[in-house]
Design a protein around this motif. Structure first.
Motif, PDB file in Angstrom:
ATOM      1  N   ALA A  35       0.857  -1.181   0.000  1.00 59.15           N
ATOM      2  CA  ALA A  35       0.000   0.000   0.000  1.00 59.15           C
ATOM      3  C   ALA A  35       0.895   1.233   0.000  1.00 59.15           C
ATOM      4  CB  ALA A  35      -0.905   0.012   1.234  1.00 59.15           C
ATOM      5  N   VAL A  36       0.638   2.165  -0.909  1.00 57.67           N
ATOM      6  CA  VAL A  36       1.525   3.317  -1.092  1.00 57.67           C
ATOM      7  C   VAL A  36       0.724   4.605  -0.923  1.00 57.67           C
ATOM      8  CG1 VAL A  36       3.132   4.493  -2.633  1.00 57.67           C
ATOM      9  CG2 VAL A  36       2.942   1.988  -2.705  1.00 57.67           C
ATOM     10  N   GLU A  37       1.317   5.548  -0.199  1.00 59.58           N
ATOM     11  CA  GLU A  37       0.766   6.900  -0.077  1.00 59.58           C
ATOM     12  C   GLU A  37       1.829   7.842  -0.627  1.00 59.58           C
ATOM     13  OE1 GLU A  37      -0.422  10.046   3.462  1.00 59.58           O
ATOM     14  OE2 GLU A  37      -0.781   7.907   3.782  1.00 59.58           O
ATOM     15  N   ALA A  38       1.560   8.457  -1.787  1.00 67.19           N
ATOM     16  CA  ALA A  38       2.567   9.247  -2.498  1.00 67.19           C
ATOM     17  C   ALA A  38       2.351  10.738  -2.275  1.00 67.19           C
ATOM     18  CB  ALA A  38       2.533   8.928  -3.982  1.00 67.19           C
ATOM     19  N   HIS A  39       3.458  11.474  -2.106  1.00 68.63           N
ATOM     20  CA  HIS A  39       3.424  12.921  -1.902  1.00 68.63           C
ATOM     21  C   HIS A  39       4.534  13.576  -2.713  1.00 68.63           C
ATOM     22  CE1 HIS A  39       0.601  12.928   1.555  1.00 68.63           C
ATOM     23  NE2 HIS A  39       1.121  11.734   1.770  1.00 68.63           N
ATOM     24  N   ALA A  40       4.307  14.841  -3.074  1.00 65.97           N
ATOM     25  CA  ALA A  40       5.304  15.596  -3.843  1.00 65.97           C
ATOM     26  C   ALA A  40       6.243  16.379  -2.935  1.00 65.97           C
ATOM     27  CB  ALA A  40       4.600  16.548  -4.815  1.00 65.97           C
ATOM     28  N   SER A  41       5.911  16.493  -1.653  1.00 64.72           N
ATOM     29  CA  SER A  41       6.753  17.275  -0.736  1.00 64.72           C
ATOM     30  C   SER A  41       6.635  16.740   0.682  1.00 64.72           C
ATOM     31  CB  SER A  41       6.330  18.752  -0.762  1.00 64.72           C
ATOM     32  OG  SER A  41       5.059  18.912  -0.156  1.00 64.72           O
ATOM     33  N   VAL A  42       7.639  17.077   1.495  1.00 63.08           N
ATOM     34  CA  VAL A  42       7.619  16.710   2.915  1.00 63.08           C
ATOM     35  C   VAL A  42       6.439  17.373   3.615  1.00 63.08           C
ATOM     36  CG1 VAL A  42       8.854  17.056   5.102  1.00 63.08           C
ATOM     37  CG2 VAL A  42      10.090  16.248   3.064  1.00 63.08           C
ATOM     38  N   GLU A  43       6.152  18.605   3.234  1.00 68.71           N
ATOM     39  CA  GLU A  43       5.103  19.367   3.919  1.00 68.71           C
ATOM     40  C   GLU A  43       3.751  18.664   3.855  1.00 68.71           C
ATOM     41  OE1 GLU A  43       8.477  21.756   3.855  1.00 68.71           O
ATOM     42  OE2 GLU A  43       7.557  20.699   2.161  1.00 68.71           O
ATOM     43  N   THR A  44       3.431  18.020   2.730  1.00 70.74           N
ATOM     44  CA  THR A  44       2.144  17.322   2.627  1.00 70.74           C
ATOM     45  C   THR A  44       2.196  15.927   3.245  1.00 70.74           C
ATOM     46  OG1 THR A  44       2.695  16.438   0.434  1.00 70.74           O
ATOM     47  CG2 THR A  44       1.555  18.576   0.527  1.00 70.74           C
ATOM     48  N   ALA A  45       3.401  15.384   3.429  1.00 64.69           N
ATOM     49  CA  ALA A  45       3.531  14.020   3.964  1.00 64.69           C
ATOM     50  C   ALA A  45       3.559  13.973   5.483  1.00 64.69           C
ATOM     51  CB  ALA A  45       4.800  13.372   3.416  1.00 64.69           C
ATOM     52  N   ARG A  46       3.855  15.106   6.142  1.00 68.50           N
ATOM     53  CA  ARG A  46       4.045  15.111   7.599  1.00 68.50           C
ATOM     54  C   ARG A  46       2.853  14.547   8.366  1.00 68.50           C
ATOM     55  NH1 ARG A  46       8.469  18.264   9.093  1.00 68.50           N
ATOM     56  NH2 ARG A  46       9.050  19.925   7.632  1.00 68.50           N
ATOM     57  N   GLY A  47       1.649  14.814   7.863  1.00 69.22           N
ATOM     58  CA  GLY A  47       0.436  14.422   8.597  1.00 69.22           C
ATOM     59  C   GLY A  47       0.284  12.920   8.789  1.00 69.22           C
ATOM     60  N   ALA A  48       0.967  12.126   7.972  1.00 70.30           N
ATOM     61  CA  ALA A  48       0.844  10.665   8.086  1.00 70.30           C
ATOM     62  C   ALA A  48       1.687  10.100   9.232  1.00 70.30           C
ATOM     63  CB  ALA A  48       1.263  10.012   6.771  1.00 70.30           C
ATOM     64  N   LEU A  49       2.558  10.923   9.807  1.00 66.51           N
ATOM     65  CA  LEU A  49       3.511  10.435  10.814  1.00 66.51           C
ATOM     66  C   LEU A  49       2.969  10.549  12.226  1.00 66.51           C
ATOM     67  CD1 LEU A  49       7.041  11.719   9.761  1.00 66.51           C
ATOM     68  CD2 LEU A  49       6.221   9.374   9.819  1.00 66.51           C
ATOM     69  N   HIS A  50       3.212   9.525  13.005  1.00 65.59           N
ATOM     70  CA  HIS A  50       3.024   9.558  14.457  1.00 65.59           C
ATOM     71  C   HIS A  50       3.829   8.401  15.033  1.00 65.59           C
ATOM     72  CE1 HIS A  50       0.284   6.072  14.381  1.00 65.59           C
ATOM     73  NE2 HIS A  50      -0.231   6.610  13.295  1.00 65.59           N
ATOM     74  N   PRO A  51       4.234   8.475  16.312  1.00 65.35           N
ATOM     75  CA  PRO A  51       5.036   7.395  16.883  1.00 65.35           C
ATOM     76  C   PRO A  51       4.320   6.051  16.786  1.00 65.35           C
ATOM     77  CG  PRO A  51       5.071   9.320  18.316  1.00 65.35           C
ATOM     78  CD  PRO A  51       4.064   9.609  17.241  1.00 65.35           C
ATOM     79  N   GLY A  52       5.028   5.047  16.297  1.00 61.76           N
ATOM     80  CA  GLY A  52       4.438   3.724  16.162  1.00 61.76           C
ATOM     81  C   GLY A  52       3.608   3.547  14.908  1.00 61.76           C
ATOM     82  N   ALA A  53       3.651   4.520  13.993  1.00 61.03           N
ATOM     83  CA  ALA A  53       2.862   4.411  12.761  1.00 61.03           C
ATOM     84  C   ALA A  53       3.330   3.217  11.933  1.00 61.03           C
ATOM     85  CB  ALA A  53       2.987   5.689  11.939  1.00 61.03           C
ATOM     86  N   PRO A  54       2.392   2.465  11.333  1.00 63.35           N
ATOM     87  CA  PRO A  54       2.772   1.307  10.498  1.00 63.35           C
ATOM     88  C   PRO A  54       3.240   1.780   9.123  1.00 63.35           C
ATOM     89  CG  PRO A  54       0.387   1.516  10.578  1.00 63.35           C
ATOM     90  CD  PRO A  54       0.930   2.601  11.467  1.00 63.35           C
ATOM     91  N   LEU A  55       4.422   2.370   9.080  1.00 64.84           N
ATOM     92  CA  LEU A  55       4.942   2.996   7.867  1.00 64.84           C
ATOM     93  C   LEU A  55       6.396   2.628   7.651  1.00 64.84           C
ATOM     94  CD1 LEU A  55       3.805   6.726   8.305  1.00 64.84           C
ATOM     95  CD2 LEU A  55       2.803   5.088   6.703  1.00 64.84           C
ATOM     96  N   VAL A  56       6.834   2.715   6.380  1.00 70.82           N
ATOM     97  CA  VAL A  56       8.235   2.933   6.042  1.00 70.82           C
ATOM     98  C   VAL A  56       8.248   4.133   5.096  1.00 70.82           C
ATOM     99  CG1 VAL A  56       8.836   0.498   6.305  1.00 70.82           C
ATOM    100  CG2 VAL A  56       8.254   1.378   4.038  1.00 70.82           C
ATOM    101  N   ILE A  57       9.332   4.873   5.111  1.00 70.40           N
ATOM    102  CA  ILE A  57       9.417   6.094   4.299  1.00 70.40           C
ATOM    103  C   ILE A  57      10.442   5.896   3.192  1.00 70.40           C
ATOM    104  CG2 ILE A  57      10.066   8.536   4.310  1.00 70.40           C
ATOM    105  CD1 ILE A  57       9.030   8.693   7.177  1.00 70.40           C
ATOM    106  N   VAL A  58      10.049   6.253   1.953  1.00 69.23           N
ATOM    107  CA  VAL A  58      10.968   6.339   0.820  1.00 69.23           C
ATOM    108  C   VAL A  58      10.957   7.793   0.383  1.00 69.23           C
ATOM    109  CG1 VAL A  58      11.489   5.575  -1.525  1.00 69.23           C
ATOM    110  CG2 VAL A  58      10.480   3.965   0.112  1.00 69.23           C
ATOM    111  N   CYS A  59      12.096   8.485   0.528  1.00 64.93           N
ATOM    112  CA  CYS A  59      12.104   9.939   0.347  1.00 64.93           C
ATOM    113  C   CYS A  59      13.314  10.374  -0.474  1.00 64.93           C
ATOM    114  CB  CYS A  59      12.116  10.626   1.710  1.00 64.93           C
ATOM    115  SG  CYS A  59      12.037  12.422   1.636  1.00 64.93           S
ATOM    116  N   ASP A  60      13.068  11.229  -1.436  1.00 69.14           N
ATOM    117  CA  ASP A  60      14.152  11.795  -2.232  1.00 69.14           C
ATOM    118  C   ASP A  60      14.978  12.738  -1.355  1.00 69.14           C
ATOM    119  OD1 ASP A  60      15.759  12.381  -4.329  1.00 69.14           O
ATOM    120  OD2 ASP A  60      14.272  13.485  -5.500  1.00 69.14           O
ATOM    121  N   VAL A  61      16.280  12.795  -1.636  1.00 61.36           N
ATOM    122  CA  VAL A  61      17.147  13.689  -0.869  1.00 61.36           C
ATOM    123  C   VAL A  61      16.833  15.137  -1.196  1.00 61.36           C
ATOM    124  CG1 VAL A  61      19.534  14.472  -0.592  1.00 61.36           C
ATOM    125  CG2 VAL A  61      19.020  12.032  -0.595  1.00 61.36           C
TER     126      VAL A  61
END
Length: 465
Positions: A35-61
């Motif tokens: 399952a993928v949640e795609a974003h064009a910037s960090v600013e729009t992706a921040r809301g998906a984060l919280h401690p213990g979130a079932p996520l891995v992050i793939v992020c451009d430098v």
């Protein structure tokens, strides 16, 4: 790839500003079952984060706004175990290696294949799933321990450091199969502690078998412990299962073990060593899985040195110790215990609980209590029944108790009384400081200062309600 139904699905949070690259990565990961949640910037992706979130992050430098490198420490500050995969250009490899030293999970150098991306993400998801499962297990264990502690607090009543140490020791030993020796004066609750060891252990589904060695005639002791076959002796008309065998997979509690006849101690030692018993009149050994908890009001080692108790048996049963404090050493628990026993007595005798004031509480605190908790319970029964005496719990003719605890200096004694009076007033007021201050006829600021100085836990008193 799918997650277990009982675990939350782990998503890939993809942050890539190039629309074509973002779409290609998203499609490759989704085709692999993620399952993928795609974003064009960090600013729009921040809301998906919280401690213990079932996520891995793939992020451009390199990103517009906050870069992947700048976002990495912010993410790890929230959740140090969250896998963060950097996507780098050719000139950013050294930078990505430094980021891994700072906590990044891995990096992928452009251009990369779909297989490389999927393999890296798959490893990260496996790691994240394991971390979340371990965290859930720790949470469940902590909740179980908290429930066990709460259950123990309802049985072993009191908030003194002495009784808290007893509760901690019980919880530590209950999970083991170690034999336990309980020391304590008469009336301190040795059988209650033995029952707690049983009830909070894996043996709780099986029998708890108490046996008072002090009331055991020597000619019947062997039969009581080990049983006998029919016809083994004149009065043995039918087979009898002994206490050891009856307590198989459970707990055998031997109270007043110091009173056990020396001849029987030899056979008890053998049963403990071999973990098997033989009924009287039988030659067949019966394996037993029985935990033995013994109790004594005397120091068994001292008795063994005087040859009044077998030293080899002492060292066999004295694997772990629990020493119960006498009531005079936990006086701060007296008001709570007295109130608890009054409620039990009121229910048993179908009586209303009589009120008790500061003067009664001070007198209770002053008692020497040679009979310990058992004597205090007797006092509560007498108080509820309204029996006459110099004080509500005293039989006629008994001398009045001393006006202060026997142990400690004057300052310590006054501190006991003051803490007990304030704690009782707060308990009666359900933690309401205003009501307690009115009952004690103290200014509210003074009461707050005394609560702080005496270390009284108002939150605990409110939870007792």
């Amino acid at each position: 790839m799918t997650d277990k139904p009982t675990a939350p699905p782990i998503r890939v949070l993809l942050v890539e500003d190039d629309a074509d690259v973002r779409l290609g990565c998203q499609q490759a990961l989704e085709l692999a079952g993620f399952a993928v949640e795609a974003h064009a910037s960090v600013e729009t992706a921040r809301g998906a984060l919280h401690p213990g979130a079932p996520l891995v992050i793939v992020c451009d430098v390199r990103l517009p706004g906050t870069s992947g490198l700048a976002w990495l420490p912010q993410v790890l500050a929230q959740d140090t175990e969250l896998p963060f995969i950097l996507v780098t250009g050719h000139g950013d490899v050294a930078m990505a290696v430094q980021a891994m030293r700072q906590g990044a999970y891995d990096f992928i150098e452009k251009p990369f294949s779909s297989e490389q991306l999927v393999a890296t993400v798959r490893r990260a998801i496996d790691k994240r799933r394991l971390v979340l499962q371990v965290g859930t297990l720790h949470s469940q264990l902590a909740q179980r321990d908290a429930q066990a502690r709460h259950g123990l607090e309802a049985v072993l009543i009191g908030h003194s450091p002495a009784i808290e140490r007893v509760r901690q020791t019980i919880l530590a030993l209950a999970a083991t199969n170690a034999d336990v020796l309980i020391y304590g004066e008469t009336g301190t609750g040795k059988e209650l502690v033995a029952r707690c060891l049983h009830d909070f252990s894996a043996r709780r589904q099986h029998a708890f078998v108490p046996l008072n060695c002090g009331g055991l005639p020597e000619n019947l002791a062997e039969s009581e412990l080990f049983g006998h076959e029919a016809g083994a002796f004149t009065s043995a008309q039918k087979l009898r299962v002994g206490k050891f065998e009856y307590a198989h997979q459970g707990t055998l509690f031997l109270d007043e073990i110091e009173s056990m006849p020396l001849a029987i101690q030899v056979k008890l030692l053998r049963a403990l060593q071999e973990r098997q018993v033989e009924r009287i009149g039988s030659n067949r050994a019966i394996p037993i899985d029985t935990r033995v908890v013994a109790a004594s009001k005397h120091e068994l080692r001292a008795l063994s040195e005087r040859q009044q108790f077998r030293a080899d048996l002492y060292y066999r049963i004295a694997v772990a110790f629990i020493e119960l404090p006498p009531l005079r050493e936990r006086r701060e628990d007296i008001p709570l215990l007295f109130e608890h026993f009054c409620l039990l007595a009121a229910r048993r005798y179908q009586q209303a609980v009589p009120p008790h004031d500061a003067a009664l509480l001070a007198t209770l605190m002053a008692q020497p209590w040679p009979g310990n908790v058992r004597e205090l319970r007797n006092a509560a029964d007498r108080h509820v029944l309204g029996l006459p005496g110099t004080a509500p719990w005293q039989p006629p003719g008994r001398q009045a108790p001393p006006s202060a605890p026997a142990a400690g200096g004057l300052g310590e004694q006054l501190g006991w009384f003051e803490k007990a009076l304030i704690t009782d007033a707060l308990r009666q007021a359900r933690g309401d400081v205003t009501a307690a201050a009115a009952a004690l006829q103290l200014p509210k600021p003074t009461l707050y200062e005394k609560i702080r100085k005496l270390g009284i836990d108002r939150a605990q008193l409110q939870r007792e309600d």
